[in-house]
Design a protein around this motif. Sequence first.
Motif, PDB file in Angstrom:
ATOM      1  N   SER A  67      65.639  59.411  71.806  1.00 38.60           N
ATOM      2  CA  SER A  67      64.877  59.959  72.569  1.00 38.60           C
ATOM      3  C   SER A  67      63.761  59.520  71.423  1.00 38.60           C
ATOM      4  O   SER A  67      64.490  59.642  70.129  1.00 38.60           O
ATOM      5  CB  SER A  67      64.760  61.663  72.853  1.00 38.60           C
ATOM      6  OG  SER A  67      64.708  61.582  71.267  1.00 38.60           O
ATOM      7  N   ALA A  68      62.781  58.571  71.574  1.00 32.87           N
ATOM      8  CA  ALA A  68      62.248  57.877  70.470  1.00 32.87           C
ATOM      9  C   ALA A  68      61.073  58.895  70.544  1.00 32.87           C
ATOM     10  O   ALA A  68      60.267  59.936  70.875  1.00 32.87           O
ATOM     11  CB  ALA A  68      61.235  56.853  71.039  1.00 32.87           C
ATOM     12  N   THR A  69      61.102  58.744  69.380  1.00 28.56           N
ATOM     13  CA  THR A  69      60.320  60.292  68.410  1.00 28.56           C
ATOM     14  C   THR A  69      58.976  59.272  67.736  1.00 28.56           C
ATOM     15  O   THR A  69      59.200  58.124  67.104  1.00 28.56           O
ATOM     16  CB  THR A  69      60.423  61.271  67.758  1.00 28.56           C
ATOM     17  OG1 THR A  69      61.337  60.352  66.274  1.00 28.56           O
ATOM     18  CG2 THR A  69      61.627  62.140  68.412  1.00 28.56           C
ATOM     19  N   PRO A  70      57.950  59.658  67.487  1.00 26.66           N
ATOM     20  CA  PRO A  70      56.473  59.476  66.382  1.00 26.66           C
ATOM     21  C   PRO A  70      57.383  58.860  64.692  1.00 26.66           C
ATOM     22  O   PRO A  70      57.170  57.714  65.082  1.00 26.66           O
ATOM     23  CB  PRO A  70      55.509  60.336  65.770  1.00 26.66           C
ATOM     24  CG  PRO A  70      55.870  61.097  66.835  1.00 26.66           C
ATOM     25  CD  PRO A  70      57.355  61.536  68.184  1.00 26.66           C
ATOM     26  N   ALA A  71      58.274  59.461  64.664  1.00 29.35           N
ATOM     27  CA  ALA A  71      58.733  58.921  63.541  1.00 29.35           C
ATOM     28  C   ALA A  71      59.768  57.954  63.617  1.00 29.35           C
ATOM     29  O   ALA A  71      60.324  57.615  62.532  1.00 29.35           O
ATOM     30  CB  ALA A  71      59.675  60.428  62.768  1.00 29.35           C
ATOM     31  N   THR A  72      61.194  57.876  64.877  1.00 25.56           N
ATOM     32  CA  THR A  72      61.557  56.550  65.124  1.00 25.56           C
ATOM     33  C   THR A  72      60.850  55.842  65.578  1.00 25.56           C
ATOM     34  O   THR A  72      60.839  54.707  64.999  1.00 25.56           O
ATOM     35  CB  THR A  72      62.877  56.638  66.500  1.00 25.56           C
ATOM     36  OG1 THR A  72      61.846  57.600  67.082  1.00 25.56           O
ATOM     37  CG2 THR A  72      63.766  58.064  65.391  1.00 25.56           C
ATOM     38  N   VAL A  73      59.667  55.895  66.133  1.00 22.83           N
ATOM     39  CA  VAL A  73      58.742  54.741  66.790  1.00 22.83           C
ATOM     40  C   VAL A  73      57.970  54.061  64.910  1.00 22.83           C
ATOM     41  O   VAL A  73      58.422  52.750  64.821  1.00 22.83           O
ATOM     42  CB  VAL A  73      57.819  54.644  67.668  1.00 22.83           C
ATOM     43  CG1 VAL A  73      56.342  53.791  67.941  1.00 22.83           C
ATOM     44  CG2 VAL A  73      58.453  55.795  68.936  1.00 22.83           C
ATOM     45  N   ASN A  74      58.019  55.436  64.556  1.00 21.14           N
ATOM     46  CA  ASN A  74      57.228  54.139  63.027  1.00 21.14           C
ATOM     47  C   ASN A  74      58.480  53.253  62.138  1.00 21.14           C
ATOM     48  O   ASN A  74      57.984  52.939  61.744  1.00 21.14           O
ATOM     49  CB  ASN A  74      57.321  55.676  62.300  1.00 21.14           C
ATOM     50  CG  ASN A  74      55.847  55.306  60.989  1.00 21.14           C
ATOM     51  OD1 ASN A  74      54.953  54.436  60.884  1.00 21.14           O
ATOM     52  ND2 ASN A  74      56.758  55.910  59.566  1.00 21.14           N
ATOM     53  N   THR A  75      59.389  54.437  62.022  1.00 19.45           N
ATOM     54  CA  THR A  75      60.990  53.157  61.372  1.00 19.45           C
ATOM     55  C   THR A  75      61.155  52.173  61.932  1.00 19.45           C
ATOM     56  O   THR A  75      61.023  50.725  61.240  1.00 19.45           O
ATOM     57  CB  THR A  75      61.694  53.784  61.546  1.00 19.45           C
ATOM     58  OG1 THR A  75      60.862  56.052  60.658  1.00 19.45           O
ATOM     59  CG2 THR A  75      63.257  54.036  60.528  1.00 19.45           C
ATOM     60  N   THR A  76      61.155  52.188  62.954  1.00 23.36           N
ATOM     61  CA  THR A  76      61.510  50.438  63.851  1.00 23.36           C
ATOM     62  C   THR A  76      60.249  50.301  63.525  1.00 23.36           C
ATOM     63  O   THR A  76      60.068  48.701  63.293  1.00 23.36           O
ATOM     64  CB  THR A  76      61.070  50.902  65.122  1.00 23.36           C
ATOM     65  OG1 THR A  76      62.303  52.021  65.069  1.00 23.36           O
ATOM     66  CG2 THR A  76      61.337  49.610  65.915  1.00 23.36           C
ATOM     67  N   MET A  77      58.917  50.471  64.669  1.00 17.90           N
ATOM     68  CA  MET A  77      57.637  48.586  63.585  1.00 17.90           C
ATOM     69  C   MET A  77      57.977  48.491  62.204  1.00 17.90           C
ATOM     70  O   MET A  77      57.360  47.845  62.316  1.00 17.90           O
ATOM     71  CB  MET A  77      56.403  49.748  64.362  1.00 17.90           C
ATOM     72  CG  MET A  77      56.364  49.982  65.241  1.00 17.90           C
ATOM     73  SD  MET A  77      54.340  50.834  65.973  1.00 17.90           S
ATOM     74  CE  MET A  77      54.105  50.037  65.947  1.00 17.90           C
ATOM     75  N   VAL A  78      57.564  49.545  61.037  1.00 21.95           N
ATOM     76  CA  VAL A  78      57.326  49.185  59.870  1.00 21.95           C
ATOM     77  C   VAL A  78      58.992  48.519  59.430  1.00 21.95           C
ATOM     78  O   VAL A  78      58.610  47.514  59.452  1.00 21.95           O
ATOM     79  CB  VAL A  78      57.350  50.893  58.994  1.00 21.95           C
ATOM     80  CG1 VAL A  78      57.672  50.205  57.303  1.00 21.95           C
ATOM     81  CG2 VAL A  78      56.474  50.716  59.053  1.00 21.95           C
ATOM     82  N   SER A  79      60.135  48.439  59.681  1.00 17.15           N
ATOM     83  CA  SER A  79      60.989  47.670  59.418  1.00 17.15           C
ATOM     84  C   SER A  79      60.911  46.409  60.507  1.00 17.15           C
ATOM     85  O   SER A  79      61.835  45.172  59.983  1.00 17.15           O
ATOM     86  CB  SER A  79      62.708  47.968  60.520  1.00 17.15           C
ATOM     87  OG  SER A  79      62.337  48.194  61.723  1.00 17.15           O
ATOM     88  N   ASN A  80      60.356  46.383  61.073  1.00 15.99           N
ATOM     89  CA  ASN A  80      59.359  45.027  62.223  1.00 15.99           C
ATOM     90  C   ASN A  80      58.583  44.351  61.409  1.00 15.99           C
ATOM     91  O   ASN A  80      57.720  43.763  61.815  1.00 15.99           O
ATOM     92  CB  ASN A  80      59.149  44.732  63.355  1.00 15.99           C
ATOM     93  CG  ASN A  80      60.768  44.986  64.749  1.00 15.99           C
ATOM     94  OD1 ASN A  80      61.777  44.809  63.502  1.00 15.99           O
ATOM     95  ND2 ASN A  80      61.564  46.072  64.868  1.00 15.99           N
TER      96      ASN A  80
END
Length: 73
Positions: free
Chosen positions: A56-69
Motif C-alpha cells: 500500500s502506498a502511504t505519504p511516506a512511501t510516495v515521498n521516498t519514491t518521488m525524491v529518489s526520482n
Amino acid sequence: MAAGNDLIMPGGSQVFLANAADAKTRADMARSASRILSMVMNSDQFADKYHVSVPSATPATVNTTMVSNGQPY
C-alpha cells in the motif's frame, strides 16, 4: 510512448495501432506492458481475486519514491 503514455483509453483504430507498432521498438513496448501489468497486479481488485497482498502506498512511501526520482513531493 515517446510522450510517456503506456496506455491511452479507450483505444484506437487498428490502422493507428499498426502504425504506432511499426514506429516503436520491442523494448519500448515491453517496458510499457510491464508497467501496465505491474499496475494491475498491485491493484486491490487483483489482490482480492487472487488472495495476495499488495503493497500500500502511504505519504511516506510516495515521498521516498518521488525524491529518489528527483521530484520533490
